[in-house]
Design a protein around this motif. Structure first.
Motif, short mmCIF file in Angstrom:
data_model
loop_
_atom_site.label_atom_id
_atom_site.label_comp_id
_atom_site.label_asym_id
_atom_site.label_seq_id
_atom_site.Cartn_x
_atom_site.Cartn_y
_atom_site.Cartn_z
N PRO A 237 4.14 -2.17 9.74
CA PRO A 237 5.29 -2.13 8.52
C PRO A 237 5.59 -0.03 8.99
CG PRO A 237 3.30 -2.94 7.45
CD PRO A 237 3.23 -2.41 9.08
N GLN A 238 4.57 0.77 9.53
CA GLN A 238 5.03 2.04 10.21
C GLN A 238 6.79 1.90 10.63
OE1 GLN A 238 1.81 3.70 11.08
NE2 GLN A 238 0.84 4.15 8.54
N ALA A 239 6.24 1.15 11.77
CA ALA A 239 7.44 1.25 12.91
C ALA A 239 9.22 0.93 12.02
CB ALA A 239 6.70 -0.04 14.16
N GLU A 240 8.67 -0.46 12.19
CA GLU A 240 9.63 -0.94 10.81
C GLU A 240 10.36 -0.04 9.74
OE1 GLU A 240 8.07 -4.57 8.50
OE2 GLU A 240 8.07 -4.94 11.02
N MET A 241 9.60 1.34 9.14
CA MET A 241 10.18 2.48 8.64
C MET A 241 10.83 3.55 9.49
SD MET A 241 7.80 4.04 5.97
CE MET A 241 7.42 5.68 6.76
N ILE A 242 10.75 3.37 10.88
CA ILE A 242 11.09 4.54 11.44
C ILE A 242 12.36 3.36 12.17
CG2 ILE A 242 9.76 6.29 11.49
CD1 ILE A 242 8.56 6.11 14.12
N GLY A 243 12.05 2.01 12.31
CA GLY A 243 13.17 1.66 13.13
C GLY A 243 13.25 1.06 14.61
N LEU A 244 11.25 1.51 15.02
CA LEU A 244 11.13 1.14 16.30
C LEU A 244 10.17 -0.07 16.46
CD1 LEU A 244 9.54 4.63 17.09
CD2 LEU A 244 11.76 3.67 17.64
N THR A 245 10.95 -0.90 18.02
CA THR A 245 10.14 -2.49 17.72
C THR A 245 8.60 -2.22 18.71
OG1 THR A 245 12.69 -2.97 18.05
CG2 THR A 245 11.27 -4.69 18.85
N ILE A 246 7.78 -3.26 18.11
CA ILE A 246 6.73 -3.08 18.34
C ILE A 246 7.04 -4.24 19.50
CG2 ILE A 246 4.06 -4.10 17.85
CD1 ILE A 246 4.01 -1.55 16.34
N PRO A 247 6.45 -4.00 20.76
CA PRO A 247 6.08 -4.65 21.72
C PRO A 247 5.39 -5.73 21.90
CG PRO A 247 5.31 -2.97 22.31
CD PRO A 247 5.42 -2.62 20.99
N ASP A 248 5.94 -7.16 20.93
CA ASP A 248 4.90 -8.31 21.05
C ASP A 248 5.55 -8.97 20.38
OD1 ASP A 248 3.11 -10.14 20.34
OD2 ASP A 248 1.91 -8.94 19.85
N PRO A 249 6.75 -10.26 21.13
CA PRO A 249 7.02 -10.97 20.95
C PRO A 249 6.82 -12.39 19.72
CG PRO A 249 6.73 -11.60 23.59
CD PRO A 249 6.29 -9.86 22.82
N ASP A 250 5.19 -12.12 19.96
CA ASP A 250 3.89 -13.28 18.72
C ASP A 250 3.89 -12.70 17.83
OD1 ASP A 250 4.40 -15.11 20.93
OD2 ASP A 250 2.52 -14.28 22.27
N LEU A 251 4.36 -11.60 17.38
CA LEU A 251 3.66 -10.92 16.21
C LEU A 251 4.82 -11.65 15.29
CD1 LEU A 251 2.40 -7.95 14.92
CD2 LEU A 251 4.97 -6.86 15.10
N LYS A 252 3.96 -12.00 14.22
CA LYS A 252 4.64 -12.24 12.78
C LYS A 252 3.66 -12.26 11.61
CE LYS A 252 3.69 -17.27 13.33
NZ LYS A 252 3.08 -17.69 14.90
N PHE A 253 4.24 -11.99 10.42
CA PHE A 253 3.51 -12.01 8.86
C PHE A 253 2.97 -13.51 8.97
CE2 PHE A 253 2.94 -10.77 4.93
CZ PHE A 253 1.95 -10.00 4.59
N ASN A 254 1.71 -13.37 8.43
CA ASN A 254 1.47 -14.84 7.62
C ASN A 254 1.38 -13.96 6.15
OD1 ASN A 254 -0.18 -16.44 6.87
ND2 ASN A 254 -0.83 -16.44 8.55
N GLU A 255 1.82 -15.06 5.68
CA GLU A 255 2.73 -14.63 4.13
C GLU A 255 1.26 -15.26 3.08
OE1 GLU A 255 4.25 -13.76 2.33
OE2 GLU A 255 6.56 -13.59 3.18
N GLU A 256 0.46 -16.26 4.09
CA GLU A 256 -0.73 -17.22 2.91
C GLU A 256 -2.03 -16.41 3.46
OE1 GLU A 256 -1.59 -20.89 4.74
OE2 GLU A 256 0.16 -21.58 4.26
#
Ligand code: FAQ
Length: 315
Positions: A237-256
């Protein structure tokens, strides 16, 4: 020592640990506990000292006076952390010079992360944000480590690391909100440091030979994978806050689960770096060896001065 005596000592030792009573230098401790601590704390001390090199490389090239003063202070803090930790190792009966010689001969390990180059000013941001960020995640639980001197050293270290993390994030945030070229530099630094930062936590729990025993002794409070997961959950979320992209195409949030799932770590790369074959291993060790050799005259002069002072006092 008689078998029964040893067993009684071991039982009493574990009972203290289970009750969260700190082990102090003069207390009885199993030899393996002592060895584990000497191994971990000396590796940690070496990491702090070698960790000064990638950032030290940028002190003369900081973009303004404020950035230079902050970076200088940060690198000095790391030297201080190394000194507390070498002192903590000595409380276990280890010889400081011998542990440093082991670093210089390549026998002792230090954190894999410091074997990567620092190519741009944005790397100072990435190191503070990600490397100090990962270091804090791992070291805050060490403030509750069962061995007193290590736990107490960690309290001050963590306070300083949290300032380091914030100054790194501030550099990244400034660059990410700057010109397109500055933003690209920040993204490039994140791309290069993300995966090595995840590797800092050590091998997966299933491949970590020391974890279980260290957790039973309350040296470690959380496993390598638990800490890595917390780091990812906090940092994405810190990377998202400053508009940068984590270099991981498999990264995803698991709601469960409420956690981020991330891609496979390149463990072959990690072990190559640990074995001494990373991009900067040879340079780092050469720099430490040179520092020791070039500082010999200073140590000799300081000793001579002390001898003179003592002689004067005696007369
Ligand atoms: N790099 O069974 P485990 C910092 C080795 S300080 C190299 O999981 P353990 C501040 C491990 O030693 C960063 N080797 O081991 C700063 C063992 O080898 P051994 C350092 C690694 O001990 C910021 C083998 O793999 N922090 O960053 C690494 O239970 C910015 C099997 O592993 C600490 O040292 C690695 N990343 O768990 C400074 C914290 N990971 O000894 C400047 C204290 C594992 O059998 C700028 N240490 N290995 O030959 C720890 O918490 C633990 O020792 C772990 C490893 C978690 C690092």
């Amino acid at each position: 020592m008689k078998e029964t005596n040893l067993e009684a000592l071991e039982t009493a030792f574990q009972a203290k640990i289970d009750k969260d009573i700190r082990i102090e230098p003069k207390d009885w401790m199993p030899e393996e506990y002592r060895k584990t601590l000497i191994r971990q704390i000396s590796q940690h001390a070496h990491s702090e000292i070698v960790g000064m090199l990638p950032e030290g490389n940028w002190i003369t090239r900081a973009p303004n006076l404020r950035r230079k003063a902050v970076l200088l202070a940060k690198v000095q803090d790391e030297a201080g952390h190394g000194l507390y930790l070498y002192s903590a190792v000595e409380t276990l009966g280890a010889d400081r010079e011998a542990t440093i010689d082991d670093l210089h001969s390549g026998k002792a390990k230090y954190s894999s992360i410091f074997n990567y180059p620092t190519l741009s000013w944005a790397d100072m941001g990435a190191i503070g944000w990600l490397v100090d960020g990962a270091a804090i995640m791992n070291q805050v639980p060490l403030c509750r480590c069962s061995y007193g001197p290590y736990a107490r050293a960690m309290v001050r270290v963590c306070k300083e690391e949290s300032f380091h993390q914030r100054q790194g994030f501030e550099i990244m945030s400034t660059l990410a909100n700057g010109t397109p070229i500055q933003k690209a530099l920040a993204q490039d630094a994140l791309n290069r440091f993300w995966w090595p930062a995840l590797m800092m936590f050590g091998p997966n729990d299933s491949d970590s030979p020391h974890s279980q025993q260290s957790m039973d002794w309350k040296i470690k409070r959380f496993s390598n994978d638990e800490l890595r997961q917390t780091f990812v959950d906090v940092t994405v979320p810190q990377a998202e806050m400053i508009g940068l992209t984590i270099p991981d195409p498999d990264l995803k949030f698991n709601e469960e689960t409420g956690h981020y799932e991330f891609g496979a770590i390149n463990w072959d790369e990690f072990w190559e770096v640990v074995k001494g074959n990373g991009p900067c291993n040879a340079d780092r060790i050469a720099a430490r060896r040179n520092a020791k050799e070039n500082g010999q005259w200073v140590r000799e002069a300081a000793m001579a001065h002390e001898e003179k002072r003592k002689a004067k006092q005696a007369s």
